[in-house]
Design a protein around this motif. Sequence first.
Motif, PDB file in Angstrom:
ATOM      1  N   SER A  89       0.913  -1.175  -0.003  1.00 13.10           N
ATOM      2  CA  SER A  89       0.059   0.004  -0.170  1.00 13.10           C
ATOM      3  C   SER A  89       0.832   1.261  -0.005  1.00 13.10           C
ATOM      4  O   SER A  89       2.068   1.343   0.688  1.00 13.10           O
ATOM      5  CB  SER A  89      -0.939  -0.134   1.236  1.00 13.10           C
ATOM      6  N   VAL A  90       0.450   2.409  -0.862  1.00 14.92           N
ATOM      7  CA  VAL A  90       1.234   3.578  -0.982  1.00 14.92           C
ATOM      8  C   VAL A  90       0.489   4.639  -0.722  1.00 14.92           C
ATOM      9  O   VAL A  90      -0.582   4.758  -1.481  1.00 14.92           O
ATOM     10  CB  VAL A  90       1.991   3.342  -2.421  1.00 14.92           C
ATOM     11  N   LEU A  91       0.864   5.686   0.078  1.00 14.86           N
ATOM     12  CA  LEU A  91       0.294   7.147   0.064  1.00 14.86           C
ATOM     13  C   LEU A  91       1.397   7.861  -0.774  1.00 14.86           C
ATOM     14  O   LEU A  91       2.584   7.985  -0.652  1.00 14.86           O
ATOM     15  CB  LEU A  91       0.187   7.394   1.396  1.00 14.86           C
ATOM     16  N   VAL A  92       0.325   8.783  -1.690  1.00 13.99           N
ATOM     17  CA  VAL A  92       1.020   9.751  -2.478  1.00 13.99           C
ATOM     18  C   VAL A  92       0.567  11.061  -2.187  1.00 13.99           C
ATOM     19  O   VAL A  92      -0.456  11.181  -2.479  1.00 13.99           O
ATOM     20  CB  VAL A  92       0.745   9.474  -3.960  1.00 13.99           C
ATOM     21  N   THR A  93       1.435  12.007  -1.565  1.00 11.22           N
ATOM     22  CA  THR A  93       0.966  13.304  -1.109  1.00 11.22           C
ATOM     23  C   THR A  93       1.089  14.229  -2.375  1.00 11.22           C
ATOM     24  O   THR A  93       2.303  13.966  -2.810  1.00 11.22           O
ATOM     25  CB  THR A  93       1.498  13.600   0.408  1.00 11.22           C
ATOM     26  N   GLY A  94       0.372  15.288  -2.109  1.00  5.79           N
ATOM     27  CA  GLY A  94       0.686  16.308  -3.210  1.00  5.79           C
ATOM     28  C   GLY A  94       0.711  15.285  -4.625  1.00  5.79           C
ATOM     29  O   GLY A  94       1.361  15.792  -5.552  1.00  5.79           O
ATOM     30  N   ALA A  95      -0.341  14.658  -4.779  1.00  9.47           N
ATOM     31  CA  ALA A  95      -0.444  13.780  -6.153  1.00  9.47           C
ATOM     32  C   ALA A  95      -0.694  14.675  -7.521  1.00  9.47           C
ATOM     33  O   ALA A  95      -0.226  14.128  -8.496  1.00  9.47           O
ATOM     34  CB  ALA A  95      -1.200  12.727  -6.058  1.00  9.47           C
ATOM     35  N   GLY A  96      -1.111  15.808  -7.057  1.00  8.92           N
ATOM     36  CA  GLY A  96      -1.462  16.614  -8.488  1.00  8.92           C
ATOM     37  C   GLY A  96      -2.282  16.209  -9.353  1.00  8.92           C
ATOM     38  O   GLY A  96      -3.243  15.429  -9.183  1.00  8.92           O
ATOM     39  N   ALA A  97      -1.971  16.196 -10.932  1.00 10.29           N
ATOM     40  CA  ALA A  97      -2.622  15.433 -11.703  1.00 10.29           C
ATOM     41  C   ALA A  97      -2.379  14.090 -11.791  1.00 10.29           C
ATOM     42  O   ALA A  97      -2.405  13.494 -13.071  1.00 10.29           O
ATOM     43  CB  ALA A  97      -2.425  16.172 -13.242  1.00 10.29           C
ATOM     44  N   GLY A  98      -1.618  13.397 -10.983  1.00 12.26           N
ATOM     45  CA  GLY A  98      -1.466  12.039 -11.121  1.00 12.26           C
ATOM     46  C   GLY A  98      -0.313  11.418 -11.927  1.00 12.26           C
ATOM     47  O   GLY A  98      -0.335  10.141 -12.227  1.00 12.26           O
ATOM     48  N   ASN A  99       0.771  12.312 -12.336  1.00 16.51           N
ATOM     49  CA  ASN A  99       1.808  11.805 -13.061  1.00 16.51           C
ATOM     50  C   ASN A  99       2.365  10.833 -12.557  1.00 16.51           C
ATOM     51  O   ASN A  99       3.104   9.866 -13.526  1.00 16.51           O
ATOM     52  CB  ASN A  99       2.588  12.913 -13.649  1.00 16.51           C
TER      53      ASN A  99
END
Length: 325
Positions: A98-108
């Motif tokens: 499981s991964v958290l992505v903070t500040g993911a923006g437009a998902g690049n």
Amino acid sequence: MPTMIAFRCPHPGCGASLAESADGTGLVCAAGHAFPFAPGTRIPVFEDAPAGSSEYSIVDAAAIHDNALRWLFATFGTDEATLRERLVARLRLRPGQSVLVTGAGAGNDLPHIAEKLGGQGSIHAQDIASQMLLAGAERCGDAIAAMGIDIRFSVCDATRLPYGDAVFDAAYHYGGINLFSSIERGIAEMDRVVKPGGRIVIADEGMGAWLLKSELGRALIANNALYAHQAPLALLPETARDVTLSFELHNCFYVIDFTRGDGPLPIDLDVPHVGRRGGSIRKRFAGQLEGVDPALKEALYREAERQGVSRVEFLETALRAALGR
């Protein structure tokens, strides 16, 4: 199949479980805190940046950001996909995690992370700008779900994440932490929600200190003041282990990656020193006494040396005798 990671109420002092509201328009907790879904979606909005408050919270923010990225990678002569692959590799992901992505923006970065999960696992993508986050969900949400990945999005503040402690295997951030209301709190929250042994990667504008006063460095900073930022090593939590600082984009973007430790550092503060002073790290730090007459201090040192014991041992013996211990 990994356990589904549930949202928790981010309201200060709450942290309660969340459930869908009776009318199906959002999430609520037992304390009555309510969070709506973004219109036409099931993406919860915990906290949203005011419209127009930054370049990320305006109409067509994602398209504008795309243009900025084209300029960035053309300027630095770097292939975007290759760079993102190198950054994601620092997470050392395995299928099913499981991964958290903070500040993911437009998902690049999300497709690159999804590929590392091998058709299983989960990704939670967060951003405080709904305009960017919703664009990211539209662009890659369905494709990642079709890969077998449980993909969740939320609009929230990365310094107040809507998750319990130690629930993710890894956390990732590329671009944006320099603009957080509190960089230290943003890092601390990533550390809080990652399991001991999990990986954390943080990257953003910030050139190597040796470039700051160069003509190139001054030109870059004049174009974008964020390049003057320095890697926030001093803001890492005490739990950080195996810390690595490196640079990308010709030493103009810092990258910090580390492993979340479990418990205090394995440093023995009680190993006795051998020598005239004696004592240990703990005694020298926590056991300091009040000042005494300098002549008395020198006499004490001479007597300890005459007796062939350390100064600490001499003092401790004298103090125990005076206290009847």
